[in-house]
Design a protein around this motif. Sequence first.
Motif, short mmCIF file in Angstrom:
data_model
loop_
_atom_site.label_atom_id
_atom_site.label_comp_id
_atom_site.label_asym_id
_atom_site.label_seq_id
_atom_site.Cartn_x
_atom_site.Cartn_y
_atom_site.Cartn_z
N LEU A 113 -1.37 13.13 12.10
CA LEU A 113 -1.13 11.73 12.45
C LEU A 113 -2.20 10.85 11.83
CD1 LEU A 113 0.37 13.36 14.81
CD2 LEU A 113 0.17 11.23 16.11
N ILE A 114 -1.81 9.65 11.41
CA ILE A 114 -2.76 8.65 10.95
C ILE A 114 -2.56 7.40 11.78
CG2 ILE A 114 -3.09 9.52 8.61
CD1 ILE A 114 -1.04 7.57 7.61
N ARG A 115 -3.65 6.67 11.99
CA ARG A 115 -3.60 5.51 12.88
C ARG A 115 -4.44 4.36 12.33
NH1 ARG A 115 -7.17 4.45 18.21
NH2 ARG A 115 -6.43 2.33 18.57
N PRO A 116 -3.82 3.22 12.02
CA PRO A 116 -4.61 2.02 11.71
C PRO A 116 -5.30 1.51 12.97
CG PRO A 116 -2.35 1.83 10.89
CD PRO A 116 -2.39 3.00 11.83
N VAL A 117 -6.55 1.13 12.87
CA VAL A 117 -7.31 0.70 14.04
C VAL A 117 -8.23 -0.46 13.64
CG1 VAL A 117 -9.06 2.47 13.58
CG2 VAL A 117 -8.90 1.47 15.85
N ILE A 194 1.34 7.01 12.81
CA ILE A 194 2.35 7.46 11.84
C ILE A 194 2.22 8.97 11.73
CG2 ILE A 194 3.16 7.41 9.45
CD1 ILE A 194 1.02 4.57 10.57
N ALA A 195 3.33 9.67 11.92
CA ALA A 195 3.34 11.12 11.76
C ALA A 195 3.59 11.45 10.29
CB ALA A 195 4.43 11.74 12.63
N CYS A 196 2.74 12.31 9.73
CA CYS A 196 2.86 12.76 8.34
C CYS A 196 3.19 14.25 8.34
CB CYS A 196 1.57 12.51 7.57
SG CYS A 196 1.04 10.77 7.57
N TRP A 197 4.33 14.59 7.74
CA TRP A 197 4.77 15.99 7.69
C TRP A 197 4.73 16.51 6.27
CZ3 TRP A 197 8.04 12.57 10.68
CH2 TRP A 197 7.92 12.74 12.07
N TYR A 333 5.63 7.15 4.11
CA TYR A 333 4.51 7.02 5.04
C TYR A 333 3.69 5.76 4.74
CZ TYR A 333 5.58 11.98 5.83
OH TYR A 333 6.21 13.17 6.11
N GLU A 334 3.51 5.44 3.48
CA GLU A 334 2.72 4.25 3.13
C GLU A 334 3.42 2.97 3.57
OE1 GLU A 334 0.15 3.37 0.28
OE2 GLU A 334 -0.25 5.37 -0.53
N ARG A 335 4.74 2.93 3.47
CA ARG A 335 5.46 1.74 3.93
C ARG A 335 5.37 1.59 5.45
NH1 ARG A 335 10.52 3.05 -0.07
NH2 ARG A 335 9.71 1.96 -1.92
N GLN A 336 5.48 2.72 6.16
CA GLN A 336 5.30 2.67 7.61
C GLN A 336 3.88 2.24 7.96
OE1 GLN A 336 6.24 6.64 8.90
NE2 GLN A 336 8.45 6.41 8.57
N LEU A 337 2.92 2.74 7.20
CA LEU A 337 1.52 2.39 7.42
C LEU A 337 1.29 0.90 7.20
CD1 LEU A 337 -1.35 3.42 8.01
CD2 LEU A 337 -1.60 3.89 5.57
N PHE A 338 1.92 0.34 6.17
CA PHE A 338 1.79 -1.10 5.89
C PHE A 338 2.30 -1.92 7.07
CE2 PHE A 338 3.49 -5.09 4.15
CZ PHE A 338 2.37 -5.58 3.50
N ASP A 339 3.42 -1.51 7.65
CA ASP A 339 3.98 -2.24 8.79
C ASP A 339 3.04 -2.21 10.00
OD1 ASP A 339 6.23 -2.89 7.35
OD2 ASP A 339 7.41 -1.19 8.08
#
Length: 425
Positions: A113-117, A194-197, A333-339
């Motif tokens: 998992l990655i998390r913007p904080v 964001i879950a990264c698989w 994943y990068e598009r989800q991360l951007f959101d």
Amino acid sequence: MLYYPVIQDIKFPDNQRKEEAQKRLELYHDIHELHTLNQLKDFSEPELLQLASLNIVKKCINQLAQTYQEPPRRVVDGTDSDKEVFAQIVESSMLDIKLKQASRYTKLLKTVLIRPVWRSNKMDLDILTPDFVDCEWGDTPSELLKVIVTNWGSLGRPDEVTFSIWTAETYVLKDYRGTVLESIPNPYKQVPFIACWDYAPASDFWLPGGDDLISCQLAVNSKLVDLLHVLRHQAFGVGWIRGVAGSGHLRVDPGSLVELPEDGALGFESQEAKITETIQAIDQLLKWTAITNGLPAASLSTDPVEESGISKQVSNSELEELRRDDCELWRTYERQLFDIFRIVNNVHNTKKLSDKATLSIDFFDNKPVISPTEQASAWEALIALGVISQVDIVMERNPDIATREDALAYLVELQQERKAITNEV
């Protein structure tokens, strides 16, 4: 063994999954001693053996995770302010470095998992591995309902453990007994992870896979210990003497003379240690590990062979296919991360990302490594076909030259230098 307190928010705490994830991370980061000792139970005193390891886990994972070998080109479709804000986010979160590490951990652990904080008045990015995370999901793994992060504290004492519990509605912090320390509405209105698989999940959130690499790592370490044991205790001849009473501690150095009785004898007995066979076994394990993970055997071979660019391209064909699949996953994943960057940033920062801003990602083309002679021949053939000019070659060799006009000026300068050198000679 890790300490896992059970609180009511975790329906089924999967301690085995967490311990396996910790084991993989330790092997990746060169922490091998304890795991190697566990493989040496056949020895009566394994702690007295000389331990050794070759980190094939890191070697394989770093070669397999090729998505971020070079930073991708990210283009924000939005206002100038949107571009400026996102550029600040990329810099403050060290996005390229963090995502490169996240892609490697995803190859290793299969789910990360990655998390913007928002931290210290700027955006940051956290990578969360399965050894301290629990999740609940809905009808599909991509529908995250709850994320529980275990915070171990600075000293590692059980009473320091706390749990951060995220849902779309609330954020709750509990201590190791389950007592609520903090409870507030979730300002982001969604689970900010964001879950990264490593591959698209079918039904399970925590993907299986990669056990063969871990098994081979432990097997190689065990065989290396065997090899050192053989070299130390069995690779040398054993001296013997016969017919001399009380000669058990007789030392014979080079150049010395020993008087023996008429029926006495002195010599050395060679032990037939399996050194070559052990080395071959280790080498074969390395090659099998590479091949079964989509890598060319030469990538882990102890006998490197020089390959041409074409040979490398053929041997890396499976790796290239894996990389193309990874690029598609990480583009999503990068598009989800951007959101989520936008949501978190806009809650805390006065400089906002507009709702209409979108992100496009262009991953670099992985070109085969070829020799200078092969490269020169390829360029000459393309020039002869009229497909490229010398300007294209200059721009390919020096990416810092941004325009064709600058490349042409550089060529003119080179020609003048060659002319001046020729006239001097």
